[in-house]
Design a protein around this motif. Structure first.
Motif, PDB file in Angstrom:
ATOM      1  N   LYS A 142      -2.896  -8.454  10.708  1.00 10.16           N
ATOM      2  CA  LYS A 142      -1.871  -7.435  10.454  1.00 10.16           C
ATOM      3  C   LYS A 142      -0.492  -7.894  10.918  1.00 10.16           C
ATOM      4  CE  LYS A 142      -2.621  -4.510  14.565  1.00 10.16           C
ATOM      5  NZ  LYS A 142      -3.065  -3.213  15.095  1.00 10.16           N
ATOM      6  N   ILE A 201       0.818  -1.224   0.000  1.00  9.43           N
ATOM      7  CA  ILE A 201       0.000   0.000   0.000  1.00  9.43           C
ATOM      8  C   ILE A 201       0.850   1.271   0.000  1.00  9.43           C
ATOM      9  CG2 ILE A 201      -0.276   0.088   2.529  1.00  9.43           C
ATOM     10  CD1 ILE A 201      -3.172   0.682   0.169  1.00  9.43           C
ATOM     11  N   ASN A 219      -3.110  -2.947   3.657  1.00 13.58           N
ATOM     12  CA  ASN A 219      -4.215  -2.476   4.504  1.00 13.58           C
ATOM     13  C   ASN A 219      -5.143  -3.641   4.847  1.00 13.58           C
ATOM     14  OD1 ASN A 219      -5.941  -2.862   2.347  1.00 13.58           O
ATOM     15  ND2 ASN A 219      -5.930  -0.702   1.727  1.00 13.58           N
ATOM     16  N   SER A 220      -6.166  -3.352   5.657  1.00 10.43           N
ATOM     17  CA  SER A 220      -6.991  -4.457   6.160  1.00 10.43           C
ATOM     18  C   SER A 220      -7.819  -5.089   5.044  1.00 10.43           C
ATOM     19  CB  SER A 220      -7.877  -3.977   7.314  1.00 10.43           C
ATOM     20  OG  SER A 220      -8.598  -2.848   6.933  1.00 10.43           O
ATOM     21  N   ARG A 247       0.057   4.749   4.262  1.00  5.67           N
ATOM     22  CA  ARG A 247      -1.320   4.748   3.744  1.00  5.67           C
ATOM     23  C   ARG A 247      -2.161   3.623   4.340  1.00  5.67           C
ATOM     24  NH1 ARG A 247       0.540   5.981  -2.107  1.00  5.67           N
ATOM     25  NH2 ARG A 247       0.532   8.256  -2.064  1.00  5.67           N
ATOM     26  N   SER A 248      -1.527   2.764   5.130  1.00  7.72           N
ATOM     27  CA  SER A 248      -2.286   1.651   5.704  1.00  7.72           C
ATOM     28  C   SER A 248      -3.255   2.151   6.765  1.00  7.72           C
ATOM     29  CB  SER A 248      -1.331   0.628   6.316  1.00  7.72           C
ATOM     30  OG  SER A 248      -2.086  -0.434   6.846  1.00  7.72           O
ATOM     31  N   ASP A 249      -4.369   1.435   6.912  1.00 10.92           N
ATOM     32  CA  ASP A 249      -5.353   1.786   7.952  1.00 10.92           C
ATOM     33  C   ASP A 249      -5.055   1.073   9.269  1.00 10.92           C
ATOM     34  OD1 ASP A 249      -5.936  -0.706   6.901  1.00 10.92           O
ATOM     35  OD2 ASP A 249      -8.106  -0.499   7.137  1.00 10.92           O
ATOM     36  N   THR A 250      -3.980   0.289   9.289  1.00 10.25           N
ATOM     37  CA  THR A 250      -3.614  -0.384  10.536  1.00 10.25           C
ATOM     38  C   THR A 250      -2.118  -0.160  10.803  1.00 10.25           C
ATOM     39  OG1 THR A 250      -2.955  -2.461   9.486  1.00 10.25           O
ATOM     40  CG2 THR A 250      -5.288  -2.246  10.114  1.00 10.25           C
TER      41      THR A 250
END
Ligand code: URP
Ligand code: ZN
Ligand code: ZN
Ligand code: ZN
Length: 510
Positions: free
Chosen positions: A308, A96, A344-345, A435-438
């Protein structure tokens, strides 16, 4: 706001691009403790046009110079991350973070250079190199390339030579895992080791027994274990130890230096320790996740959380990380990377029903410098000079770009950080620059904070703000025959002269 506005990326956390990234810069860093890998002193550092031009007390400058007060703080070489995967196509998707967002994250965390792994296209190193030159055009900090070798023939052998002699690559990675995709055979590894030796290039290995991992995965699925914990259970430390030992022995047989990437277990570290004790030139690179995390997250009941933590080799049971820290402080292991390979997730959810399909990789490029400081320096395990060596200088030495990188010396590139030991950091997926959501370190707090990052002589991180522009980073060519090759031919000639002359035998006469 300046003409550099056109480069500002909206909406991903970059606020102002005040100074033009192209204007020449003059910076004076006043009163800090300047730390190099072998020495520290209180001094000023004066930078002009991207280069350090003076390091001494009480430097006087004119009004046109930007002055940064570093009193009570440490002025150190920017971090160099030897192991990243930006914009990498892997396991049916692409990481990502690309060369802009990944580097933005790096700069916000005090890393000013990274070395990324080029993946060949259809086995071709040259085609892979061209693809990565394109990907890297949006770079905002300096970077270099390693090259993976995923197949073997005359063309690959020739292209390795071109990579070293014309393209600035001095290291090649061989995967002993990822059966059916990146994995190579022992036969190919031997060819690769011989070629690396002849070119003065460093061989790197991902050390896990891919055939046995395949078998372990089958076992888990047969047992009905399909969740993220199956990932760790299917590839235990013994498989990392075996492959580490095999790679070390084959490199010893060829007599060429070897670099073990992402050392995650005591089993692998013990093999490295034994080899180094016997005088073999082996480098061990633990990564931030392996040093500070344990495998408990993989058992989290939430798939989003558990997945993750999936990376290879796996994050190990409690005890391995602490042992790896000890390996760094005693010299068994030489430098710290991240293996930043963020998904990302949504991407991780490809493996919701089958852990084998969860894209492997964790973040870390932004967090490494803080985590190593907090875990190793704050705990008293290493000195501040050791910190500089493990996060920057040793990487520059191994990949033959020292002292241009990895040092605060007159003539070195002005890649510099100012770290405040009395400030603190807190990691969060909502405030990080990936940019990852985790974030595998979500919620982690610690002491020490990189307050200023200077890249190529420009202040790119200050007061919690990035000031960066795509296209400003430069490719750093890395010449072959680094220090690990010094005198290595002596062992070859000793070996040859130790062989006895062929035994003469006479044919029996009748
Ligand atoms: O899980 C990992 N490590 N992903 C990146 C690829 C590699 O093996 O380095
Ligand atoms: Zn702007
Ligand atoms: Zn790997
Ligand atoms: Zn990797």
């Amino acid at each position: 706001v300046s003409e550099s506005n056109q480069f500002c990326e909206a909406g991903i956390g970059y606020t102002e691009c005040g100074a033009s990234p192209y204007s020449p810069s003059k910076i004076l860093i006043k009163g800090g403790t300047v730390v190099n890998a072998h020495h520290q002193e209180i001094a000023d550092v004066y930078v002009e046009d991207g280069i350090i031009v003076a390091v001494k007390p009480n430097i006087k400058v004119g009004d046109e110079v930007t002055v940064l007060d570093a009193t009570g703080k440490f002025v150190m070489p920017g971090g160099i991350d030897p192991h990243t995967h930006l914009a990498m196509e892997f396991m049916g998707t692409e990481t990502i973070d690309d060369f802009f967002s990944g580097q933005a994250a790096a700069l916000a965390g005090g890393t000013t250079m990274h070395i990324d792994f080029v993946i060949p296209v259809n086995g071709s190193p040259s085609a892979g190199f061209d693809a990565y030159v394109e990907k890297a055009k949006k770079s905002c900090m300096d970077y270099g390339f390693h090259m993976a070798i995923t197949k073997w023939d005359e063309a690959v052998s020739r292209e390795m030579e071109i990579m070293v002699k014309e393209k600035g690559i001095n290291s090649f990675k061989f995967f002993l895992a990822y059966k059916g995709s990146l994995m190579i055979s022992d036969e190919l590894l031997l060819e690769g080791l011989k070629k690396c030796k002849s070119l003065g290039a460093l061989a790197m290995v991902h050390a896990e027994n891919g055939d046995a991992v395949f078998e372990g995965q089958k076992r888990m699925i047969e047992l009905g274990i399909t969740g993220p914990e199956g990932h760790a259970l299917s590839r235990p430390p013994v498989l990392e130890g075996e492959a580490t030992s095999r790679a070390i022995r084959l490199a010893g047989f060829v007599n060429t230096p070897l670099y073990i990437v992402h050392v995650m277990s005591i089993d692998a570290m013990d093999e490295i320790a034994d080899a180094r004790k016997s005088g073999q030139r082996v480098i061990g690179e633990p990564v931030a996740s392996g040093l500070v995390l344990d495998d408990s997250g993989l058992w989290d009941p939430e798939f989003k959380t558990a997945s993750k933590f999936v990376m290879s080799p796996p994050i190990r049971a409690p005890g391995h990380g602490k042992a790896l820290q000890g390996g760094l402080s005693t010299g068994i292991l030489q430098l710290v990377g991240t293996d930043h390979c963020a998904f990302n997730s949504t991407q991780k959810a490809f493996g919701i029903d089958d852990f084998r399909k969860i894209p492997n990789g964790v973040n870390g490029i932004e967090e490494r410098m803080h985590l190593v400081w907090d875990t190793m320096v704050e705990s008293g395990q290493i000195s501040i000079s050791d910190y500089v060596r493990l996060t920057s200088t040793e990487c520059a030495r191994i990949f033959n770009i020292y002292p241009r990188k990895g040092a605060i010396l007159v003539g070195s590139d002005a890649d510099i950080i100012i770290l405040n030991p009395n400030s603190s950091f807190e990691i969060s997926a909502t405030s990080h620059h990936s940019r990852s959501d985790t974030n595998v370190y979500d919620g982690r707090k610690g002491k020490g904070k990189v307050e200023v990052t200077i890249s190529r002589g420009r202040v790119v991180w200050e007061n919690g703000q990035l000031n960066i522009a795509p296209g400003t980073g430069k490719y750093i060519e890395m010449p072959p025959f680094g220090y690990l090759f010094d005198g290595i031919g002596k062992a070859d000639s000793n070996y040859l002269s130790s062989l006895r002359a062929p035994v003469k035998r006479f044919k029996a006469t009748t």
